[in-house]
Design an enzyme around this catalytic site. Structure first.
Site, PDB file in Angstrom:
ATOM      1  N   HIS A 184       3.387   6.809  -6.867  1.00 22.50           N
ATOM      2  CA  HIS A 184       2.681   8.028  -7.273  1.00 22.50           C
ATOM      3  C   HIS A 184       3.654   9.202  -7.303  1.00 22.50           C
ATOM      4  O   HIS A 184       3.634  10.031  -8.231  1.00 22.50           O
ATOM      5  CB  HIS A 184       1.530   8.281  -6.291  1.00 22.50           C
ATOM      6  CG  HIS A 184       0.520   9.258  -6.793  1.00 22.50           C
ATOM      7  ND1 HIS A 184      -0.509   9.731  -6.005  1.00 22.50           N
ATOM      8  CD2 HIS A 184       0.355   9.863  -7.990  1.00 22.50           C
ATOM      9  CE1 HIS A 184      -1.266  10.568  -6.696  1.00 22.50           C
ATOM     10  NE2 HIS A 184      -0.751  10.678  -7.903  1.00 22.50           N
ATOM     11  N   HIS A 220       1.825   4.727  -2.821  1.00 24.18           N
ATOM     12  CA  HIS A 220       2.037   6.163  -2.666  1.00 24.18           C
ATOM     13  C   HIS A 220       3.415   6.560  -3.198  1.00 24.18           C
ATOM     14  O   HIS A 220       3.562   7.605  -3.850  1.00 24.18           O
ATOM     15  CB  HIS A 220       1.953   6.546  -1.185  1.00 24.18           C
ATOM     16  CG  HIS A 220       0.579   6.548  -0.612  1.00 24.18           C
ATOM     17  ND1 HIS A 220      -0.450   7.298  -1.131  1.00 24.18           N
ATOM     18  CD2 HIS A 220       0.059   5.903   0.469  1.00 24.18           C
ATOM     19  CE1 HIS A 220      -1.542   7.125  -0.402  1.00 24.18           C
ATOM     20  NE2 HIS A 220      -1.267   6.274   0.569  1.00 24.18           N
ATOM     21  N   HIS A 246       0.832  -1.210   0.000  1.00 22.95           N
ATOM     22  CA  HIS A 246       0.000   0.000   0.000  1.00 22.95           C
ATOM     23  C   HIS A 246       0.866   1.260   0.000  1.00 22.95           C
ATOM     24  O   HIS A 246       0.704   2.144  -0.859  1.00 22.95           O
ATOM     25  CB  HIS A 246      -0.914  -0.005   1.226  1.00 22.95           C
ATOM     26  CG  HIS A 246      -1.753   1.235   1.357  1.00 22.95           C
ATOM     27  ND1 HIS A 246      -3.052   1.296   0.926  1.00 22.95           N
ATOM     28  CD2 HIS A 246      -1.460   2.467   1.865  1.00 22.95           C
ATOM     29  CE1 HIS A 246      -3.528   2.515   1.153  1.00 22.95           C
ATOM     30  NE2 HIS A 246      -2.583   3.239   1.741  1.00 22.95           N
ATOM     31  N   GLU A 247       1.775   1.350   0.952  1.00 25.50           N
ATOM     32  CA  GLU A 247       2.588   2.558   1.040  1.00 25.50           C
ATOM     33  C   GLU A 247       3.490   2.718  -0.185  1.00 25.50           C
ATOM     34  O   GLU A 247       3.779   3.840  -0.600  1.00 25.50           O
ATOM     35  CB  GLU A 247       3.420   2.549   2.324  1.00 25.50           C
ATOM     36  CG  GLU A 247       2.593   2.604   3.594  1.00 25.50           C
ATOM     37  CD  GLU A 247       1.660   3.810   3.648  1.00 25.50           C
ATOM     38  OE1 GLU A 247       2.000   4.866   3.053  1.00 25.50           O
ATOM     39  OE2 GLU A 247       0.593   3.695   4.274  1.00 25.50           O
TER      40      GLU A 247
END
Length: 675
Positions: free
Chosen positions: A471, A468, A464-465
């Site tokens: 991104h 980011h 999940h992290e």
């Protein structure tokens, strides 16, 4: 007399990718750099407003984008450091500098001469030959100033400054109270026998944690940022489980409860000053949701089915335990028993196959290579901000540099709880910068020489992290303010999509191998894990929705009135929304709801996780459609949704990517809420 060392923030870093020179940075450097940076930016703003030439896009908007480079350098490093490797001196400076930064922002956004120039350019926007990125930049700056109070009269602006400064102070105080309360609430235990049920590695980590905290020979369970601590699934002693949950739920309430009440009142006053009926209405107006009605409609659709799903799970647990109802402290433990019996899944059985280094390199990095063609190369000669944090250079498939990734995975006394992504350098073509991004997790650090074995949820957090991080790494924007500049209820979307690779067969088979033998984890076990995860979906959805609607209640109360004390307000709000479940506390209670009250990034915005998950679930279905390669899909996803940042409207980009508006059905199916 010792001469002070040169302040490394005063000039751009000469290290690769402008990596901050962490080895040279001292605590004494921060405050002078902040002060110099604020003064420098105000001088730069004065040069813009003092320009006798008529306002243009170049001499106003582009010039504004060039301001504040020193302040940006020190701010990015400081706020990452104060979260991930804090000290008493840094926390003291945080309390001092946060209201000053809020006042500095107000000095810019409430500068009438600067707004007059932006407003003049905005009024002529139809006559200007601007590309899409330039148009978005103009619109966003104009909106930011209007929402920041530029149209208020003198008295209104004066009150707004007071409110912003007070809220900044209270947010920092909330975070520091929570930092202290979380550490004070840690359970100190005398013997390993008290930790019966925990995996051997977790017991060893508790001993290591105790030593680090000055409790030699003992065992310490430090609290994670959320309510239901992970150890509740394994600890055999029901009394210890109750102690652990009680400690988790009570922390911070005494000191932070009154702060939450005050902050809700001040936010409501600020919203009313700016022309909105509530803080939620103010926030949502600038998000993809658009209106509070849209948020409430979506959440209202989920509550009933989620509670019914959780109640079915609770009945199964009660039957297993032979009790009429399941206590909150026992829910996770009994769930684990059901998973073992019904699905033949044992969390401890999985850990030897989920070793951190393998998950990172052969899972997370491998997935990024598979989907986007990128490669990762550790740079041990580059010094980061803490010995545990590691630096990797990220390159395109053809070898072109993308940026740096810093991985900081282990818990420590100086790090706040939770998991998050930061940037210490932000990409922009205007300034010629490539990104340097950070992932922070709180995995228990094993004794020296021992492997770090993860839970299935910790693996998901890592993926999940890293979503980011991708991104940020894939940002391809011209202007600094457009870096990762997407609405808050969209920002979790890329990270949630990246979770899909955790179970993608080609990725899973590559990383899920026994750390001693190299034996792969059985695919049948993975399928049973998936079924077992579905069993707990009701619980997870209810605890999330309870936190979401608690946040919503704090920020939709007219004028912030009627809150009373925090505990009473919280109980009444959960009862009103049908989420006062006796066995399922909110994922975050008010006393430790840092997302909402420490800085306020998610204030009236915690709904964004599930709002983004609608897009995520729909996107996962797109990735699974036949007829396209994973690499082709990855290139499209990267180009249309990850790289644009603030240069495009995200929902327009999603419609371009998906060929239609998002649909909620995939989310309902994922969470078992179809009924």
């Amino acid at each position: 007399m010792t001469q002070p060392t040169p302040n490394p923030f005063l000039q751009p870093s000469t290290l690769p990718f402008e990596l901050p020179p962490f080895a040279e940075i001292e605590e004494a450097h921060y405050l002078p750099a902040f002060e110099a940076g604020m003064a420098e930016q105000l001088t730069e703003i004065a040069a813009i407003t003092g320009d006798p030439a008529a306002a243009t896009f170049e001499n106003t908007l582009v010039a504004l984008e060039r301001t504040g480079q020193l302040l940006r350098r020190v701010s990015l490093v400081f706020f990452n450091k104060v979260s991930s490797d804090s000290t008493p001196a840094l926390r003291e400076l945080d309390a001092e500098i946060s209201p000053r930064l809020a006042a500095h922002t107000d000095a810019i956004q409430l500068d009438p001469a600067l707004f007059a120039r932006i407003d003049a350019v905005h009024a002529r926007r139809g006559e200007l030959d601007l590309d899409e990125a330039d148009q978005r930049l103009l619109e966003r700056w104009h909106t930011r100033f209007v929402r920041g109070g530029a149209r208020l009269d003198e008295a209104g602006q004066a009150r707004l400054r007071e409110l912003n400064a007070e809220l900044a102070t209270l947010g920092t105080t909330f975070e520091q109270n929570l930092f202290a309360a979380t550490r004070a609430a840690a359970l100190v235990l005398d013997s390993a026998e008290e930790l019966a049920g925990l995996p051997d590695g977790a017991i060893a980590a508790a001993a290591e944690n105790a030593q680090a905290l000055g409790h030699d020979g003992k065992y310490v369970l430090s609290l994670k940022s959320f309510s239901n601590q992970t150890e509740l699934a394994s600890l055999s002693d029901p009394k210890l489980r109750l102690r652990l949950l009680d400690a988790s739920l009570a922390r911070g309430l005494e000191d932070n409860g009154p702060l939450a009440v005050t902050m809700a009142e001040l936010r409501a006053e600020r919203a009313r000053l700016l022309g909105f009926p509530s803080h939620a209405a103010y926030e949502v107006a600038d998000q993809t949701a658009g209106t509070t009605e849209a948020v409430e409609s979506m959440l209202g659709r989920l509550v009933g089915p989620a509670v019914a799903n959780a109640d079915r799970e609770g009945a199964a647990l009660a039957e297993t335990a032979g009790v009429p109802a399941v206590a909150a402290a026992d829910w996770q433990f009994l769930s684990e028993q059901v998973r073992k019996e019904r699905y033949e899944v044992d969390g401890a059985q999985m850990r030897p196959y989920l070793e951190l280094e393998s998950v990172l390199r052969r899972g997370v990095f491998h997935a990024a290579g598979l989907v986007y063609g990128v490669t990762f190369h550790e740079r041990p000669e580059l010094v980061s901000y803490h010995p545990d944090s590691r630096v990797f250079e990220v390159r395109e498939a053809d070898g072109r540099p993308i940026g740096l990734f810093i991985g900081d995975f282990f818990a420590r006394e100086s790090k706040r709880g939770g998991a998050w992504m930061d940037s210490v350098v932000e990409q922009s073509h205007l300034l010629g910068q490539l990104p340097v991004v950070v992932n922070n997790l709180n995995i228990a650090k094993p004794p020296a020489g021992e492997p770090a074995l993860l839970s299935w949820d910790e693996v998901r957090t890592l993926f999940h992290e890293f979503g980011h991080a991708l991104h940020g790494l894939f940002s391809d924007v011209k202007y600094p303010s457009q870096y990762m500049e997407v609405p808050r209820d969209f920002v979790e979307y890329p990270s949630q999509v990246n979770e899909m690779w955790q179970e993608w067969p080609e990725v899973f088979e590559n990383y899920a191998r026994h750390h001693e033998t190299g034996e792969p984890m059985s695919p049948a076990l993975v399928e049973r894990v998936r079924e077992a995860q579905n069993f707990g979906e009701g619980f997870r959805t209810v605890e999330y929705l309870a936190a979401t609607l608690l946040d919503w209640a704090w920020h939709t109360t007219p004028d912030g009135e009627g809150a009373g004390d925090a505990e009473s307000f919280e109980a009444a709000a959960l009862q009103r929304y049908g989420l006062a479940h006796p066995s399922i506390p909110p994922r975050y209670r008010t006393g430790y709801f840092a997302h909402v009250f420490a800085g306020g990034w998610y204030a009236a915005g915690y709904y964004g996780y599930i709002w983004s998950e609608v897009l995520d679930a729909d996107t996962v279905e797109w990735f699974k459609e036949p007829g396209r390669t994973i690499r082709d899909n990855g290139e499209t996803f990267r180009r249309v949704l990850l790289s644009p940042g603030g240069t495009a409207d995200p929902m327009t980009a999603f419609a371009t990517f998906r060929g239609r508006a998002p649909e909620i059905q995939p989310l309902l199916e994922r969470r078992g809420l179809e009924g």
